[in-house]
Enzyme design. Structure first.
Site, mmCIF file in Angstrom:
data_model
loop_
_atom_site.group_PDB
_atom_site.id
_atom_site.type_symbol
_atom_site.label_atom_id
_atom_site.label_comp_id
_atom_site.label_asym_id
_atom_site.label_seq_id
_atom_site.Cartn_x
_atom_site.Cartn_y
_atom_site.Cartn_z
ATOM 1 N N SER A 204 22.334 -11.536 3.023
ATOM 2 C CA SER A 204 22.695 -12.056 1.703
ATOM 3 C C SER A 204 21.589 -12.919 1.109
ATOM 4 C CB SER A 204 23.975 -12.886 1.795
ATOM 5 O OG SER A 204 25.035 -12.104 2.276
HETATM 6 N N1 SAH Z 1 26.144 -12.365 6.702
HETATM 7 C C1 SAH Z 1 25.376 -11.175 6.931
HETATM 8 C C2 SAH Z 1 25.831 -10.084 5.988
HETATM 9 C C3 SAH Z 1 25.568 -8.751 6.500
HETATM 10 S S1 SAH Z 1 26.152 -7.458 5.434
HETATM 11 C C4 SAH Z 1 23.904 -11.476 6.699
HETATM 12 O O1 SAH Z 1 23.608 -12.228 5.771
HETATM 13 O O2 SAH Z 1 23.061 -10.930 7.407
HETATM 14 C C5 SAH Z 1 27.838 -7.340 5.875
HETATM 15 C C6 SAH Z 1 28.119 -6.998 7.315
HETATM 16 O O3 SAH Z 1 29.525 -6.807 7.445
HETATM 17 C C7 SAH Z 1 27.469 -5.709 7.792
HETATM 18 O O4 SAH Z 1 26.698 -5.986 8.925
HETATM 19 C C8 SAH Z 1 28.667 -4.808 8.126
HETATM 20 O O5 SAH Z 1 28.428 -3.962 9.235
HETATM 21 C C9 SAH Z 1 29.756 -5.815 8.426
HETATM 22 N N2 SAH Z 1 31.117 -5.347 8.294
HETATM 23 C C10 SAH Z 1 31.637 -4.536 7.337
HETATM 24 N N3 SAH Z 1 32.957 -4.356 7.552
HETATM 25 C C11 SAH Z 1 33.286 -5.057 8.670
HETATM 26 C C12 SAH Z 1 34.504 -5.278 9.412
HETATM 27 N N4 SAH Z 1 35.666 -4.726 9.060
HETATM 28 N N5 SAH Z 1 34.455 -6.070 10.506
HETATM 29 C C13 SAH Z 1 33.293 -6.647 10.898
HETATM 30 N N6 SAH Z 1 32.123 -6.469 10.251
HETATM 31 C C14 SAH Z 1 32.118 -5.694 9.144
#
Ligand code: SAH
Length: 217
Positions: free
Chosen positions: A62
């Site tokens: 993000s």
């Molecule tokens: N906070 C992280 C955001 C990563 S993007 C950062 O800044 O690096 C969002 C993440 O949510 C992805 O890695 C995706 O695989 C995960 N995600 C999506 N749906 C999910 C779920 N139901 N349970 C756990 N993780 C999930």
């Protein structure tokens, strides 16, 4: 002072403070956590730019301001147990680990969870537990949580997650369509899950929350 330290200070000044983020503990931590280590080596010089960046598995880290906005909304003092859905790179996890007592983070993609675990261990974040799975179910055995942060876009607020919040607990989650969402802050005010305080923190754009109470894969 190393090059990245300068970039971090500038990031906090021009992207975070200037947009109204005030929590002094949060500002300090964002000046410290080495965000460049949470992206691919080829992208290191862009790590402190004012935008999200791609990570592995077609996901994203993000934008720094969004991390700050969501974290500030949890109103952390250092005593809290926090649940994070979507570990991804682990950057947001590290910020939470600095500001709360314990962090529980769920990631559905095992390779991302493994990468984040390794890096967080190397940086000595020992108050973080990471689990691979569908975070829309929450983490019942470790509940209730004082704060819940969902870092992927949801079609609606999963009630399972609301039910795992303490009374007075805060949850921040992007809710809306697949291409744009509103960042919603919820405060649980009673046992009744229908009685929540709701605030809209503005527009945002996240990758899909995929799972039982999210989008279909
Ligand atoms: N906070 C992280 C955001 C990563 S993007 C950062 O800044 O690096 C969002 C993440 O949510 C992805 O890695 C995706 O695989 C995960 N995600 C999506 N749906 C999910 C779920 N139901 N349970 C756990 N993780 C999930």
């Amino acid at each position: 002072m190393d090059r990245y330290k300068k970039q971090r200070l500038r990031m906090v000044e021009y992207q975070i403070k200037s947009r109204g983020i005030k929590d002094p503990r949060l500002l300090k931590v964002m000046e410290t956590v080495p965000r460049h280590l949470f992206v691919d080596e080829a992208l290191r010089d862009q790590a402190y730019n004012d935008n999200p960046l791609p990570i592995d598995e077609r996901q994203t880290i993000s934008q720094p301001y969004i991390v700050a906005l969501m974290t500030e909304a949890l109103e952390l003092t250092g005593k809290e147990r926090v649940l994070e859905i979507g570990t991804g790179s682990g950057y947001q996890t590290a910020i939470l680990a600095e500001l709360a007592d314990r962090v529980f983070s769920i990631e559905r993609i095992a390779a991302l969870a493994g990468g984040a675990r390794k890096l967080l261990d190397a940086l000595h974040y020992y108050n973080v537990a990471i689990r691979v799975g569908d975070g829309t179910y929450g983490w019942k055995e470790e509940s209730p949580f004082d704060g819940i942060i969902v870092t992927a876009g949801a079609p609606s607020v999963p009630r399972t997650l609301l039910s795992q919040l303490t009374i007075g607990g805060k949850m921040v989650i992007p809710v809306g369509g697949r291409h744009s969402q509103s960042l919603i802050k919820l405060t649980r005010i009673s046992e009744d899950l229908n009685e929540v305080k709701k605030e809209d923190l503005g527009g945002c754009r996240f990758v899909d929350l995929v799972g039982e109470y999210g989008w279909e894969y």
